[in-house]
Design an enzyme around this catalytic site. Structure first.
Site, PDB file in Angstrom:
ATOM      1  CG  ASP A 143     -18.380  89.379  14.342  1.00 51.56           C
ATOM      2  OD1 ASP A 143     -18.722  90.406  14.956  1.00 51.56           O
ATOM      3  OD2 ASP A 143     -19.201  88.570  13.866  1.00 51.56           O
ATOM      4  CE  LYS A 183     -19.260  90.879  17.899  1.00 53.31           C
ATOM      5  NZ  LYS A 183     -20.556  90.713  17.254  1.00 53.31           N
TER       6      LYS A 183
HETATM    7  C1  LIG Z   1     -20.299  86.710  16.976  1.00 51.10           C
HETATM    8  S1  LIG Z   1     -19.378  85.240  16.832  1.00 51.10           S
HETATM    9  C2  LIG Z   1     -18.627  85.409  15.266  1.00 51.10           C
HETATM   10  C3  LIG Z   1     -19.556  85.171  14.106  1.00 51.10           C
HETATM   11  C4  LIG Z   1     -18.811  85.109  12.774  1.00 51.10           C
HETATM   12  N1  LIG Z   1     -18.252  86.408  12.415  1.00 51.10           N
HETATM   13  C5  LIG Z   1     -19.692  84.658  11.643  1.00 51.10           C
HETATM   14  O1  LIG Z   1     -19.889  85.402  10.706  1.00 51.10           O
HETATM   15  O2  LIG Z   1     -20.164  83.525  11.675  1.00 51.10           O
HETATM   16  C6  LIG Z   1     -18.029  85.557  17.909  1.00 51.10           C
HETATM   17  C7  LIG Z   1     -16.986  84.474  17.937  1.00 51.10           C
HETATM   18  O3  LIG Z   1     -15.860  84.932  18.677  1.00 51.10           O
HETATM   19  C8  LIG Z   1     -15.230  83.782  19.187  1.00 51.10           C
HETATM   20  N2  LIG Z   1     -14.254  84.130  20.215  1.00 51.10           N
HETATM   21  C9  LIG Z   1     -14.475  84.749  21.403  1.00 51.10           C
HETATM   22  N3  LIG Z   1     -13.327  84.846  22.105  1.00 51.10           N
HETATM   23  C10 LIG Z   1     -12.351  84.291  21.320  1.00 51.10           C
HETATM   24  C11 LIG Z   1     -10.956  84.078  21.504  1.00 51.10           C
HETATM   25  N4  LIG Z   1     -10.330  84.439  22.621  1.00 51.10           N
HETATM   26  N5  LIG Z   1     -10.270  83.465  20.512  1.00 51.10           N
HETATM   27  C12 LIG Z   1     -10.900  83.063  19.375  1.00 51.10           C
HETATM   28  N6  LIG Z   1     -12.220  83.237  19.155  1.00 51.10           N
HETATM   29  C13 LIG Z   1     -12.947  83.836  20.113  1.00 51.10           C
HETATM   30  C14 LIG Z   1     -16.406  82.953  19.711  1.00 51.10           C
HETATM   31  O4  LIG Z   1     -16.036  81.602  19.887  1.00 51.10           O
HETATM   32  C15 LIG Z   1     -17.445  83.182  18.618  1.00 51.10           C
HETATM   33  O5  LIG Z   1     -17.454  82.128  17.700  1.00 51.10           O
END
Ligand SMILES: C[S@@+](CC[C@H](N)C(=O)[O-])C[C@H]1O[C@@H](n2cnc3c(N)ncnc32)[C@H](O)[C@@H]1O
Length: 230
Positions: A143, A183
């Site tokens: 996600d 996603k």
């Molecule tokens: C939409 S949120 C996820 C929500 C989660 N699935 C939930 O149910 O609570 C997207 C997440 O992707 C993480 N993210 C984005 N780029 C990332 C990366 N390079 N490595 C790890 N996490 C990442 C962000 O920090 C964020 O917390």
């Protein structure tokens, strides 16, 4: 087992932000949307860390891959809604966690999950994850989403970069028969990647759960029946 409780969301805003003064317009809009979002209210009631939990609930109610005993890698897990759903559905126990969640952000501990604060896009992260899943996993969820800029093509390129890193990694760590859920934005998965997925998995579909906001271009690509490493 929690089910998605909401069949459709009303488009009308009812509650207003009482502390709007001094806030930016975008922050007031965000707060207003949160206040009026039935999934936000339901997540609070059900004890989920995020409304996103209902997206995974809906996807899994439809496709049914989160079965007891399965192992899960949850990429972009913070604050942990998907991880909570995965832990509950695969019946992961604290003494033998079957779910690994990783995120750039730190997460509050969750019984039944191993949570790692890592930037997935770094080679260090991939090496550390490999160390924890020596025997492979049944399901890779992603996600992950970069911070959106509002510039559609930039946002699309950024999420594609994440997907292009997550996909080969998933193929490396998935067990035969495994599932990859990620996603994507806009018109779904890019043709080249989609063609690759169709070769690597028996079934590839796109799904937009009701909990995914109608005004968001987010959809999920769901690939199941991994054929094994080529
Ligand atoms: C939409 S949120 C996820 C929500 C989660 N699935 C939930 O149910 O609570 C997207 C997440 O992707 C993480 N993210 C984005 N780029 C990332 C990366 N390079 N490595 C790890 N996490 C990442 C962000 O920090 C964020 O917390």
């Amino acid at each position: 087992m929690a089910k998605s409780p909401i069949s459709s969301s009303s488009g009308k805003l009812k509650k207003r932000v009482k502390t709007a003064q001094g806030r930016s317009i975008s922050s007031v809009r965000w707060l207003q949307r949160q206040l009026n979002d039935p999934y936000v209210a339901q997540a609070k009631k059900d004890g989920y860390r995020s409304r996103a939990a209902y997206k995974l609930i809906e996807l899994d109610d439809k496709f049914k891959w989160l079965k007891p005993g399965k192992t899960v890698l949850d990429l972009g897990a913070a604050p942990g809604g998907w991880t909570q759903v995965a832990v509950s559905r695969v019946r992961s126990e604290p003494e033998n966690p079957k779910v690994i969640g990783i995120d750039l952000l730190s997460m509050d501990p969750l019984a039944g999950a191993l949570l790692l604060k890592l930037d997935f896009m770094s080679s260090v992260a991939m090496a550390e994850i490999r160390d924890h899943i020596k025997n492979g996993v049944d399901i890779v969820l992603s996600d992950m989403a970069p911070n959106t800029t509002g510039h559609a093509s930039t946002d699309h390129l950024r999420i594609m970069a994440i997907l292009e890193a997550a996909y080969p990694f998933a193929c490396e760590v998935l067990k035969p028969g495994g599932v990859f859920v990620a996603k994507v934005f806009q018109g779904g998965t890019e043709n080249e990647l989609l063609a690759m997925m169709k070769k690597d998995f028996t079934t590839v579909k796109h799904a937009k759960p009701k909990a995914s906001r109608a005004d968001s271009s987010e959809v999920y690509v769901v690939a199941s029946g991994f054929k094994g490493k080529r």
